[in-house]
Enzyme design. Structure first.
Site, PDB file in Angstrom:
ATOM      1  N   TYR A 153      45.549  34.813  41.098  1.00 49.89           N
ATOM      2  CA  TYR A 153      46.822  35.350  40.595  1.00 49.89           C
ATOM      3  C   TYR A 153      47.656  34.321  39.833  1.00 49.89           C
ATOM      4  O   TYR A 153      48.869  34.237  39.986  1.00 49.89           O
ATOM      5  CB  TYR A 153      47.594  36.011  41.741  1.00 49.89           C
ATOM      6  CG  TYR A 153      46.912  37.305  42.132  1.00 49.89           C
ATOM      7  CD1 TYR A 153      47.182  38.481  41.447  1.00 49.89           C
ATOM      8  CD2 TYR A 153      45.942  37.335  43.134  1.00 49.89           C
ATOM      9  CE1 TYR A 153      46.520  39.653  41.753  1.00 49.89           C
ATOM     10  CE2 TYR A 153      45.268  38.515  43.453  1.00 49.89           C
ATOM     11  CZ  TYR A 153      45.578  39.660  42.755  1.00 49.89           C
ATOM     12  OH  TYR A 153      44.911  40.833  43.044  1.00 49.89           O
ATOM     13  N   HIS A 157      42.512  48.640  37.960  1.00 47.83           N
ATOM     14  CA  HIS A 157      42.402  47.180  38.067  1.00 47.83           C
ATOM     15  C   HIS A 157      41.332  46.772  37.082  1.00 47.83           C
ATOM     16  O   HIS A 157      40.160  47.126  37.272  1.00 47.83           O
ATOM     17  CB  HIS A 157      41.912  46.779  39.464  1.00 47.83           C
ATOM     18  CG  HIS A 157      42.969  46.781  40.512  1.00 47.83           C
ATOM     19  ND1 HIS A 157      42.737  46.346  41.792  1.00 47.83           N
ATOM     20  CD2 HIS A 157      44.272  47.135  40.469  1.00 47.83           C
ATOM     21  CE1 HIS A 157      43.851  46.457  42.498  1.00 47.83           C
ATOM     22  NE2 HIS A 157      44.792  46.934  41.725  1.00 47.83           N
ATOM     23  N   ASP A 208      43.471  42.455  36.473  1.00 50.64           N
ATOM     24  CA  ASP A 208      43.201  42.027  37.841  1.00 50.64           C
ATOM     25  C   ASP A 208      42.657  40.605  37.807  1.00 50.64           C
ATOM     26  O   ASP A 208      41.712  40.315  37.086  1.00 50.64           O
ATOM     27  CB  ASP A 208      42.184  42.985  38.470  1.00 50.64           C
ATOM     28  CG  ASP A 208      42.153  42.848  39.981  1.00 50.64           C
ATOM     29  OD1 ASP A 208      43.078  42.245  40.540  1.00 50.64           O
ATOM     30  OD2 ASP A 208      41.196  43.347  40.592  1.00 50.64           O
ATOM     31  N   HIS A 209      43.249  39.773  38.563  1.00 49.08           N
ATOM     32  CA  HIS A 209      42.876  38.357  38.642  1.00 49.08           C
ATOM     33  C   HIS A 209      42.906  37.725  37.246  1.00 49.08           C
ATOM     34  O   HIS A 209      43.021  38.403  36.239  1.00 49.08           O
ATOM     35  CB  HIS A 209      41.473  38.153  39.236  1.00 49.08           C
ATOM     36  CG  HIS A 209      41.345  38.745  40.607  1.00 49.08           C
ATOM     37  ND1 HIS A 209      40.197  38.666  41.335  1.00 49.08           N
ATOM     38  CD2 HIS A 209      42.216  39.426  41.378  1.00 49.08           C
ATOM     39  CE1 HIS A 209      40.360  39.285  42.500  1.00 49.08           C
ATOM     40  NE2 HIS A 209      41.588  39.753  42.539  1.00 49.08           N
ATOM     41  N   CYS A 236      38.757  49.959  40.278  1.00 47.30           N
ATOM     42  CA  CYS A 236      38.713  48.503  40.131  1.00 47.30           C
ATOM     43  C   CYS A 236      37.365  48.112  39.541  1.00 47.30           C
ATOM     44  O   CYS A 236      36.341  48.160  40.224  1.00 47.30           O
ATOM     45  CB  CYS A 236      38.941  47.824  41.482  1.00 47.30           C
ATOM     46  SG  CYS A 236      38.813  46.031  41.369  1.00 47.30           S
ATOM     47  N   HIS A 293      41.387  51.639  47.143  1.00 48.29           N
ATOM     48  CA  HIS A 293      40.758  50.532  46.414  1.00 48.29           C
ATOM     49  C   HIS A 293      39.334  50.356  46.922  1.00 48.29           C
ATOM     50  O   HIS A 293      39.105  50.374  48.128  1.00 48.29           O
ATOM     51  CB  HIS A 293      41.568  49.249  46.668  1.00 48.29           C
ATOM     52  CG  HIS A 293      41.138  48.089  45.840  1.00 48.29           C
ATOM     53  ND1 HIS A 293      39.993  47.369  46.098  1.00 48.29           N
ATOM     54  CD2 HIS A 293      41.688  47.539  44.739  1.00 48.29           C
ATOM     55  CE1 HIS A 293      39.879  46.411  45.193  1.00 48.29           C
ATOM     56  NE2 HIS A 293      40.889  46.493  44.355  1.00 48.29           N
TER      57      HIS A 293
END
Ligand code: DNO
Length: 396
Positions: free
Chosen positions: A372, A302, A355-356, A275, A237
């Site tokens: 999250y 991501h 992601d998020h 990501c 990552h």
């Protein structure tokens, strides 16, 4: 038509306020999970892995990706104990493989994982987002942590902005800033004290970016042959944010860095978590271009967007809006899938997760890990799957 991306959702385990039953309703079929209760560096036993896997299966989904098996600090700083921790890491990989879990995400960020300064940044519609405010980081570094030589890392203007910021916040806000920056590994409630953080920083006195990169290569050379034998795909990552902070080096921030990672030990098992949010915080990272050039190494996606602000700050925007062109990224991901199909690869359904997400609507009634929330991520997933379908149907 080939298979879609595998839609996954991160779940932090039984203590997560977001339940597996709720995640199933988002349409995700895969779970991204880790055994957060096991201290970093310890072996994940087959029993513990199976216990978790059974929970996920019982909820009608599969454990698609481990995020993350974290890397012990001794491996990052290259101390004598690193070989011992590498051996343990390999045993964990063996156990995961035996349980049928074959995609493993990790990062190589010194001490802290991702860093934000505000976990409740209100957008005009009152949704709550995460923000990295560069003057706040500078204020923390210069005046709260009082790191030695920190002034060398900031221009006079940045120092001035940091001071102005510090003078503008209340004692309570200052306390919140410290807690937010010192939050340790995701999935744990751990918050480092300033003294603990200073001790960690000391351990990096001898580890500059060059040494950190060498230590990463050492780690890869040691584990990748085993991972390959086990059919495990490792996927690193990127750094978040993708530049050095607190005098700590960062070595997975740019396309060149990613290329160095894959070249350090060429193997299908030595891959990347792409990501968009982390890499997108730098204007010089060409995200669609990275997918185009390094797509073959991407084992996990991501997908989120950041809005870059002047001076290195950014906040998390809607998944499809912000500084990064999610359309162009998705298009190149689909073209990468096509290439894989044509070359006979079977990993077409690359796992992706929204992601998020912002905190929206009922999200404010739950205490979840920053970023999250369930509804905010559901919105992101729904938008991304629509984007995927629209692009795919129009180009394939
Ligand atoms: C934040 C996450 C990161 C990520 C790790 C991967 O939300 O994307 O914490 O899980 O850095 O090892």
């Amino acid at each position: 038509m080939f298979s879609n991306l595998e839609q996954t959702f991160r779940w932090f385990g039984p203590s997560d306020a977001v339940t597996l039953a709720a995640i199933r309703q988002t349409g995700a079929t895969g779970i991204v999970n880790a055994l957060h209760h096991i201290p970093c560096g310890d072996i994940w036993s087959l029993e513990e892995i199976k216990l978790r896997d059974d929970m996920i299966k019982a909820a009608g989904m599969r454990w698609s990706v481990v995020e993350s098996v974290n890397i012990h600090e001794s491996i990052k700083t290259g101390t004598k104990q690193r070989d011992e921790y590498i051996e343990k890491y390999i045993i964990t990989l063996k156990n995961l493989s035996e349980a049928g879990i074959k995609t493993v995400c990790y990062n190589f960020m010194p001490v802290l994982d991702w860093t934000r300064t505000n976990i409740d940044f209100r957008l005009p519609n009152n949704a709550s987002a995460l923000r990295y405010h560069a003057p706040a980081v500078a204020a923390f570094d210069l005046y709260i942590l009082e790191r030695e030589n920190a002034f060398n890392d900031f221009t006079p203007q940045q120092q001035q902005d940091a001071k102005t910021y510090l003078d503008s916040i209340s004692a309570e806000e200052k306390g919140r800033l410290v807690n937010t920056v010192m939050a340790g590994l995701p999935g744990t409630g751990e918050v480092l004290t300033i003294d603990e953080f200073k001790d960690h920083l000391k351990k990096y006195a001898e580890t500059d970016a060059k040494a950190l990169k060498e230590n990463l290569a050492y780690f890869l050379k040691a584990i990748i042959p085993d991972a390959e034998g086990l059919g495990i795909k490792m996927c690193i990552h990127p750094d978040d944010p993708p530049f050095p902070i607190f005098g700590l080096p960062r070595v997975v921030s740019t396309e060149k860095d990613l290329l160095d990672v894959v070249n350090a030990c060429p193997s299908v098992s030595n891959g990347i978590t792409f990501c968009t949010g982390s890499l997108g915080a730098r204007a010089d990272n060409d995200l669609p271009g990275i997918v185009n050039r390094l797509g073959t190494h991407i084992h996990f996606l991501h997908l989120r967007n950041v809005q870059r602000e002047p001076g290195g700050s950014f906040y998390e925007a809607d998944h499809l809006n912000g500084s990064s062109d999610m359309y162009a990224v998705m298009k190149n991901v689909i073209l990468e899938q096509k290439k894989r199909l044509e070359s006979g690869r079977d990993d077409i359904a690359i796992p992706m997760r929204p992601d998020h997400g912002h905190k929206l609507l009922d999200d404010f009634n739950y205490s979840t890990y920053p970023g999250y929330s369930i509804i905010g991520r559901l919105k992101g997933l729904a938008e991304l799957r629509g984007l995927e379908m629209g692009i795919k149907r129009s180009i394939i």
